[in-house]
Scaffold this active site. Structure first.
Site, short mmCIF file in Angstrom:
data_model
loop_
_atom_site.label_atom_id
_atom_site.label_comp_id
_atom_site.label_asym_id
_atom_site.label_seq_id
_atom_site.Cartn_x
_atom_site.Cartn_y
_atom_site.Cartn_z
N ASP A 118 -6.76 -2.06 24.17
CA ASP A 118 -7.87 -2.46 23.30
C ASP A 118 -7.96 -3.98 23.22
O ASP A 118 -9.05 -4.56 23.21
CB ASP A 118 -7.70 -1.89 21.88
CG ASP A 118 -7.95 -0.40 21.81
OD1 ASP A 118 -8.72 0.12 22.65
OD2 ASP A 118 -7.39 0.26 20.92
N LEU A 166 -17.61 -3.48 17.35
CA LEU A 166 -16.79 -2.63 18.21
C LEU A 166 -17.45 -1.27 18.44
O LEU A 166 -17.11 -0.56 19.40
CB LEU A 166 -15.41 -2.42 17.59
CG LEU A 166 -14.31 -3.43 17.99
CD1 LEU A 166 -14.72 -4.86 17.69
CD2 LEU A 166 -13.00 -3.10 17.29
N GLY A 211 -12.83 -5.67 8.24
CA GLY A 211 -11.91 -4.55 8.31
C GLY A 211 -10.48 -4.98 8.49
O GLY A 211 -10.20 -6.08 9.01
N ASN A 265 -2.50 2.42 22.38
CA ASN A 265 -3.57 3.35 22.77
C ASN A 265 -3.38 3.89 24.19
O ASN A 265 -4.16 4.72 24.65
CB ASN A 265 -4.95 2.69 22.63
CG ASN A 265 -5.25 1.70 23.73
OD1 ASN A 265 -4.43 0.83 24.04
ND2 ASN A 265 -6.42 1.81 24.35
N GLY A 295 -19.80 -2.62 21.42
CA GLY A 295 -18.47 -2.38 21.96
C GLY A 295 -18.42 -1.61 23.26
O GLY A 295 -17.32 -1.20 23.68
N LYS A 321 -2.44 5.78 16.61
CA LYS A 321 -2.11 4.59 17.38
C LYS A 321 -0.87 3.87 16.85
O LYS A 321 -0.16 3.20 17.61
CB LYS A 321 -3.30 3.62 17.42
CG LYS A 321 -4.48 4.14 18.24
CD LYS A 321 -5.56 3.08 18.35
CE LYS A 321 -6.74 3.57 19.17
NZ LYS A 321 -7.76 2.52 19.38
#
Length: 234
Positions: A89, A191, A112, A67, A214, A46
């Site tokens: 996204d 997600l 994250g 993406n 998600g 990505k």
């Protein structure tokens, strides 16, 4: 599945998976597949794909990841192909979490620091939320899991898991947050959509938090990709 959509709507198209050993093979793929109208891009490409693109949508630039690629041939089918990069996204996440936000949702923790976390961060920012990223290692604007004190947990009403921890088949794993500090005041979003209920979501729900996986984000980002390929989103 896009092939189901093509069949249902009588569209003469096919959605095919291409596995590249190296992102450097992209332009060779483009040259060898002249009927390509667009591509989805998955991890780990990505970010690596961006230097190969002719143009970049502002949201993709903000996220720092692509993406969706649309192939444009402004000079006709025999002319050069231009690759336009987008990120659906961000839209998928933003529109999936938007209905769940209440006036009390002012700050968020993003678990994250990978590419997915950037889309989440941009989505939250566009919705007016402040956010702090959480990782195993500290950094600029990043705290560690050990820093999740009662005060921090109480001050951040939204928790988003943007890591792959807990994805099938590793369904017993979960991010290392203090679940005992999760309350009914929290909104917890994962997600991950396989499994439908991750251990992260289950433990948060057990403490009264509102939870969501998600799957809707997956559907909405796919819908966004479809609009991009069809030119209904510029």
């Amino acid at each position: 599945d896009f092939n189901d959509k093509f069949a249902a709507e009588g569209i003469d198209a096919e959605y095919v998976k291409f596995e590249l050993q190296d992102i450097g093979d992209l332009m060779e793929l483009v040259a060898e597949t002249p009927d390509l109208a667009g591509l989805n891009v998955t991890i780990p490409y990505k970010q690596q794909v961006m230097p190969y693109l002719t143009s970049l949508d502002p949201e993709a630039r903000e996220v720092g990841a692509v993406n969706v690629i649309r192939f444009d041939r402004p000079e006709g089918p025999d002319g050069p192909v231009y690759l336009a990069g987008y990120n659906s996204d961000l839209e998928g996440f933003r529109e999936s979490i938007r209905p769940l936000l209440t006036p009390g949702c002012r700050k968020a923790l993003i678990l994250g620091t990978g590419g997915a976390s950037n889309a989440v961060a941009c989505g939250l920012r566009s919705l007016g939320l402040e956010y702090t990223k959480v990782s195993r290692r500290p950094g600029e604007g990043v705290i560690t899991y050990a820093d999740l004190t009662p005060e921090v947990m109480a001050d951040h009403q939204v928790i988003v898991n943007a890591t792959p921890v807990g994805t099938y088949p590793d369904i017993d794993a979960c991010p290392d947050i203090p679940y005992s500090l999760v309350t009914p005041a929290h909104l917890c979003f994962d997600l991950i959509y396989n499994p439908e209920e991750t251990r992260f979501l289950r433990q948060c729900a057990e403490r009264g938090a509102r939870v969501k996986n998600g799957y809707e984000m997956l559907l909405r980002q796919a819908e966004g990709a479809w609009r991009i390929w069809n030119g209904s989103r510029q």
